[in-house]
Scaffold this motif. Structure first.
Motif, mmCIF file in Angstrom:
data_model
loop_
_atom_site.group_PDB
_atom_site.id
_atom_site.type_symbol
_atom_site.label_atom_id
_atom_site.label_comp_id
_atom_site.label_asym_id
_atom_site.label_seq_id
_atom_site.Cartn_x
_atom_site.Cartn_y
_atom_site.Cartn_z
ATOM 1 N N PRO A 298 31.080 28.062 40.630
ATOM 2 C CA PRO A 298 30.276 27.991 41.957
ATOM 3 C C PRO A 298 29.060 27.616 42.029
ATOM 4 N N GLY A 299 28.652 26.354 42.774
ATOM 5 C CA GLY A 299 27.181 25.810 43.081
ATOM 6 C C GLY A 299 26.461 26.574 43.705
ATOM 7 N N ILE A 300 25.306 26.540 43.853
ATOM 8 C CA ILE A 300 24.362 27.289 44.765
ATOM 9 C C ILE A 300 24.849 26.769 46.182
ATOM 10 N N TRP A 301 25.020 25.666 46.592
ATOM 11 C CA TRP A 301 25.627 25.411 47.917
ATOM 12 C C TRP A 301 26.861 26.210 48.352
ATOM 13 N N THR A 302 27.782 26.379 47.250
ATOM 14 C CA THR A 302 29.083 27.095 47.637
ATOM 15 C C THR A 302 28.878 28.408 47.817
ATOM 16 N N LEU A 303 27.975 29.116 46.663
ATOM 17 C CA LEU A 303 27.555 30.595 47.031
ATOM 18 C C LEU A 303 26.774 30.783 48.405
ATOM 19 N N ALA A 304 26.034 30.048 48.700
ATOM 20 C CA ALA A 304 25.259 29.905 50.081
ATOM 21 C C ALA A 304 26.111 29.874 51.063
ATOM 22 N N GLY A 305 26.837 28.984 51.215
ATOM 23 C CA GLY A 305 27.790 28.659 52.376
ATOM 24 C C GLY A 305 28.911 29.891 52.584
ATOM 25 N N ALA A 306 29.374 30.186 51.259
ATOM 26 C CA ALA A 306 30.190 31.280 51.373
ATOM 27 C C ALA A 306 29.681 32.669 51.990
ATOM 28 N N SER A 307 28.400 32.878 51.545
ATOM 29 C CA SER A 307 27.688 34.112 52.143
ATOM 30 C C SER A 307 27.612 34.035 53.346
ATOM 31 N N VAL A 308 27.354 32.729 53.849
ATOM 32 C CA VAL A 308 27.142 32.662 55.587
ATOM 33 C C VAL A 308 28.605 33.096 56.186
ATOM 34 N N ILE A 309 29.707 32.374 55.708
ATOM 35 C CA ILE A 309 31.075 32.432 56.377
ATOM 36 C C ILE A 309 31.593 33.817 56.179
ATOM 37 N N VAL A 310 31.209 34.718 55.099
ATOM 38 C CA VAL A 310 31.636 36.006 54.830
ATOM 39 C C VAL A 310 30.912 36.732 55.877
#
Length: 327
Positions: A298-310
């Motif tokens: 997972p790229g940094i943007w995917t990890l950042a966005g996933a964290s916000v969604i979670v």
């Protein structure tokens, strides 16, 4: 009579039930209450382990689908998977609740839910053709955000400013992953966002069902109607299934059925506020499977966005559980 026997059907009678139970058990009541607490703790731990297992099965189911979408049309995958899974689910229903599990007074609603489920599965599998497993999984987790937003016009529910703020934050998380207008934007993301919306509608439609409807009956029709709807479309795009791919389809059916069953059981063992956050462990499994099978990280943007969604999803569950407890 224990307090649980009363509160299972009448939660508002908790205080009265506890009083009666204590009066009828004057000796050793502290020990018995301690035992009750230990039992409840054991049920909670079992619920957490159960949902984690169910989520792992469903993540594996998704990985298998990604392996198959390069050789078969998504509609064929949905049809063939459900065709294999339906006898398994029917046998499970028969064992758990008997023939009454095949009867329902809500057939039109089940038919509608089957259409939503078919659309959700199809768009998710289409998205998997281009997206990494972890990225697609992260976007699907925006479904609770859509559930909260759509419950206002569709169900007339009151949503406070805190939950609306969580919805807004969740949408920001989606935008971080999708990055519309950016050089790395992938149109396949729109397929998976459609999956999240359709899944939200599917979950909202569950509130249209009779509260007495069995979980097993719901699971049976969730398998049957998508298979029925997919059949004519699958016939137009059908390609012979390779013998080497047959185990993947069978595994998909088994893992999918087990995953749904375990997750449903987890929500019966413990409150949603405790169980629901562990649904997000799917991101761990999706990342691990994506790395093991395709070498994706997972790229940094995917990890950042996933964290916000979670975080947004967990907060929505927390606020809904507090509102439910207050009523």
């Amino acid at each position: 009579m224990s307090p649980d026997a009363v509160t299972a059907e009448h939660p508002q009678g908790l205080a009265t039930a506890l009083t009666l139970w204590k009066q009828s058990h004057p000796a050793g009541s502290k020990n018995q209450m301690r035992q009750g607490t230990e039992i409840e703790g054991g049920r909670t731990r079992l619920a957490i382990l159960t949902i984690c297992g169910g989520v792992a099965f469903l993540a594996t189911n998704d990985a298998l689908a990604k392996l198959l979408v390069n050789r078969y049309d998504p509609i064929q995958i949905v049809f063939f998977r459900n065709l294999i899974a339906l006898p398994m689910v029917a046998a499970m229903v028969l064992y758990m609740v008997g023939t009454c599990g095949f009867r329902t007074r809500n057939l039109p609603i089940h038919a509608l839910r089957g259409l939503l489920m078919l659309g959700g599965a199809y768009t998710f599998f289409k998205g998997l053709e281009a997206l990494a497993l972890a990225e697609a999984t992260a976007l699907v987790f925006s479904a609770p955000i859509f559930i909260t937003a759509l419950s206002v016009p569709l169900l007339g529910e009151a949503v406070g400013w805190r939950r609306w703020l969580a919805v807004l934050v969740g949408f920001i998380g989606v935008l971080i992953i999708v990055r519309p207008g950016g050089a790395t934007f992938q149109p396949a993301s729109l397929y998976v966002l459609s999956t999240a919306i359709l899944y939200a509608l599917f979950m909202i439609s569950a509130r249209m069902l009779d509260r007495r409807e069995s979980m097993w009956t719901m699971m049976l029709f969730v398998m049957f109607f998508p298979m029925l709807y997919a059949a004519p479309f699958a016939a137009t795009v059908w390609v012979p299934v390779l013998a080497s791919d047959l185990p993947f389809f069978v595994a998909q059916a088994v893992f999918g059925a087990l995953g749904i069953t375990l997750i449903g059981q987890a929500f019966r063992l413990a409150p949603a506020a405790i169980v629901a956050p562990f649904d997000y462990t799917a991101l761990i499994w999706a990342s691990l499977l994506g790395w093991l099978i395709w070498g994706d990280t997972p790229g940094i943007w995917t990890l950042a966005g996933a964290s916000v969604i979670v975080l947004s999803g967990i907060y929505i569950v927390y606020r809904e559980s507090r509102q439910t407890a207050a009523t």
